[in-house]
Design a protein around this motif. Structure first.
Motif, PDB file in Angstrom:
ATOM      1  N   ARG A 191       0.810  -1.222   0.000  1.00  0.00           N
ATOM      2  CA  ARG A 191       0.000   0.000   0.000  1.00  0.00           C
ATOM      3  C   ARG A 191       0.845   1.275   0.000  1.00  0.00           C
ATOM      4  O   ARG A 191       0.322   2.358   0.250  1.00  0.00           O
ATOM      5  CB  ARG A 191      -0.908  -0.006   1.234  1.00  0.00           C
ATOM      6  CG  ARG A 191      -1.908  -1.167   1.246  1.00  0.00           C
ATOM      7  CD  ARG A 191      -2.864  -1.023   2.415  1.00  0.00           C
ATOM      8  NE  ARG A 191      -3.612   0.203   2.346  1.00  0.00           N
ATOM      9  CZ  ARG A 191      -4.187   0.795   3.400  1.00  0.00           C
ATOM     10  NH1 ARG A 191      -4.101   0.261   4.586  1.00  0.00           N
ATOM     11  NH2 ARG A 191      -4.843   1.929   3.255  1.00  0.00           N
ATOM     12  N   GLU A 194      -0.340   4.003  -2.563  1.00  0.00           N
ATOM     13  CA  GLU A 194      -1.655   4.539  -2.159  1.00  0.00           C
ATOM     14  C   GLU A 194      -1.530   5.482  -0.945  1.00  0.00           C
ATOM     15  O   GLU A 194      -2.219   6.497  -0.857  1.00  0.00           O
ATOM     16  CB  GLU A 194      -2.553   3.335  -1.819  1.00  0.00           C
ATOM     17  CG  GLU A 194      -3.871   3.651  -1.185  1.00  0.00           C
ATOM     18  CD  GLU A 194      -4.332   2.495  -0.293  1.00  0.00           C
ATOM     19  OE1 GLU A 194      -3.957   1.327  -0.524  1.00  0.00           O
ATOM     20  OE2 GLU A 194      -5.073   2.796   0.663  1.00  0.00           O
ATOM     21  N   LEU A 195      -0.624   5.147  -0.011  1.00  0.00           N
ATOM     22  CA  LEU A 195      -0.472   5.966   1.193  1.00  0.00           C
ATOM     23  C   LEU A 195       0.513   7.114   0.999  1.00  0.00           C
ATOM     24  O   LEU A 195       0.732   7.921   1.908  1.00  0.00           O
ATOM     25  CB  LEU A 195      -0.022   5.095   2.374  1.00  0.00           C
ATOM     26  CG  LEU A 195      -1.062   4.088   2.878  1.00  0.00           C
ATOM     27  CD1 LEU A 195      -0.437   3.121   3.882  1.00  0.00           C
ATOM     28  CD2 LEU A 195      -2.260   4.791   3.511  1.00  0.00           C
ATOM     29  N   GLU A 257      -3.303   5.022   7.781  1.00  0.00           N
ATOM     30  CA  GLU A 257      -3.512   6.297   7.071  1.00  0.00           C
ATOM     31  C   GLU A 257      -3.011   7.496   7.885  1.00  0.00           C
ATOM     32  O   GLU A 257      -2.259   8.320   7.361  1.00  0.00           O
ATOM     33  CB  GLU A 257      -4.980   6.474   6.692  1.00  0.00           C
ATOM     34  CG  GLU A 257      -5.458   5.584   5.566  1.00  0.00           C
ATOM     35  CD  GLU A 257      -5.825   4.165   5.995  1.00  0.00           C
ATOM     36  OE1 GLU A 257      -5.613   3.836   7.174  1.00  0.00           O
ATOM     37  OE2 GLU A 257      -6.308   3.395   5.155  1.00  0.00           O
ATOM     38  N   ALA A 260       0.722   7.543   8.077  1.00  0.00           N
ATOM     39  CA  ALA A 260       1.318   7.954   6.799  1.00  0.00           C
ATOM     40  C   ALA A 260       1.201   9.464   6.631  1.00  0.00           C
ATOM     41  O   ALA A 260       2.125  10.117   6.127  1.00  0.00           O
ATOM     42  CB  ALA A 260       0.637   7.224   5.643  1.00  0.00           C
ATOM     43  N   ALA A 261       0.074  10.041   7.076  1.00  0.00           N
ATOM     44  CA  ALA A 261      -0.095  11.497   6.966  1.00  0.00           C
ATOM     45  C   ALA A 261       0.961  12.215   7.808  1.00  0.00           C
ATOM     46  O   ALA A 261       1.553  13.210   7.375  1.00  0.00           O
ATOM     47  CB  ALA A 261      -1.504  11.890   7.427  1.00  0.00           C
TER      48      ALA A 261
END
Ligand code: SAM
Length: 274
Positions: A191, A194-195, A257, A260-261
């Protein structure tokens, strides 16, 4: 002679060895890599179903036994080697992917998984059906906020979809181990793109986030990393902190998520706060 140090608990439950191979799905066109074939409990079923089978066994006596047993089966290749030393890229034909199966030697479960994830991230592996100690399998498939969720869960879930299939008692093996065992299916689906993170940098960041279980995420990030990078300052963290992460959150409570942010927001400072 059995070598307990090599995690030699052999599967003697017929239903389970069939269920493990069934869990890989249709194999007629597939290359399958088996980790730790032992006396061939799973190997013999696989050999009849897949296009090509590569069995990696460290114990020379077992590797010789398997070579003899499958001497008339050209689709079966037995490699006598430590699976942690094997280069998966050299086994998988260019442009193809392989599947992995194994009743793993439990003493090296985590390093094996990390190697599988690395190979999965390179597109070399599509899926794996692997047996491991029940407690470890529970960690791989745990959701954020659960007691079992930690670094291994996060690492697994950024690399693969993990599905727990069934659990076996010690009596399914000879000799019986001290623990229950769970069979898990991993569908490799990295992922990172995507992240919006790079694999190596985010992996190092996750190690920092989960460094000390009792500490908050912010406190873990304020500490210097094991790799020697300095800790982030309170001001740096404050400026980058995403609104969706509570100030006192622990990494164990957060999905990938928001982590990752935070990673992306800290990136301008240098990924390891150097
Ligand atoms: N697949 C067999 C079965 O289900 O009955 C044996 C499973 S037993 C739990 C683990 C096997 O992994 C043993 O055959 C052991 O010799 C082998 N093994 C241990 N360490 C290994 C390593 N580093 N690389 C490859 N095989 C290893």
């Amino acid at each position: 002679m059995r070598k307990p140090k090599l995690g030699q608990n052999f599967l003697i439950d017929d239903e389970a060895r069939n269920a493990i191979v069934d869990a890989l799905g249709a194999l007629g066109e597939r290359t399958v890599i088996e980790i730790g074939p032992g006396h061939g409990a799973i190997t013999s079923i696989l050999a009849a179903r897949c296009r090509r089978l590569i069995a990696i066994e460290l114990d020379p006596a077992l590797a010789a036994e398997l070579r003899f047993r499958f001497r008339a089966a050209p689709q079966v290749e037995v490699i006598e080697a430590d699976v942690l030393e094997v280069d998966f890229a050299a086994l998988v034909p260019a442009g193809e992917s392989a599947d992995v199966v194994g009743n793993l030697p439990y003493y090296i479960t985590s390093p094996i998984l990390l190697r599988l994830f690395a190979a999965g991230a390179r597109g070399l592996l599509a899926r794996a059906v692997v047996m491991m100690q029940r407690e470890v399998a529970d960690r791989l498939s745990a959701a954020p906020g659960c007691r079992e969720y930690g670094l291994l869960s996060a690492t697994t879930q950024i690399n693969a979809r993990a599905e727990s299939l069934f659990t076996l008692p010690p009596a399914a093996f000879s000799p019986p181990p001290d623990v229950f065992s769970t069979v898990l299916r991993l569908e490799f689906a990295p992922r990172f793109v995507e992240l919006g993170v790079d694999a190596a940098g985010f992996d190092a960041f996750l190690h920092r986030c989960f460094a000390q279980k009792r500490k908050t995420l912010a406190n873990n990030l304020r500490a210097a990393s094991h790799a020697g990078a300095r800790g982030y300052t309170t001001e740096e963290l404050h400026a980058a902190w995403p609104a969706e992460i509570p100030a006192l959150a622990r990494a164990e409570s957060l999905a990938l998520e928001p982590l990752a942010a935070l990673y992306r927001a800290l990136a301008p400072l240098g990924q390891n706060a150097e």
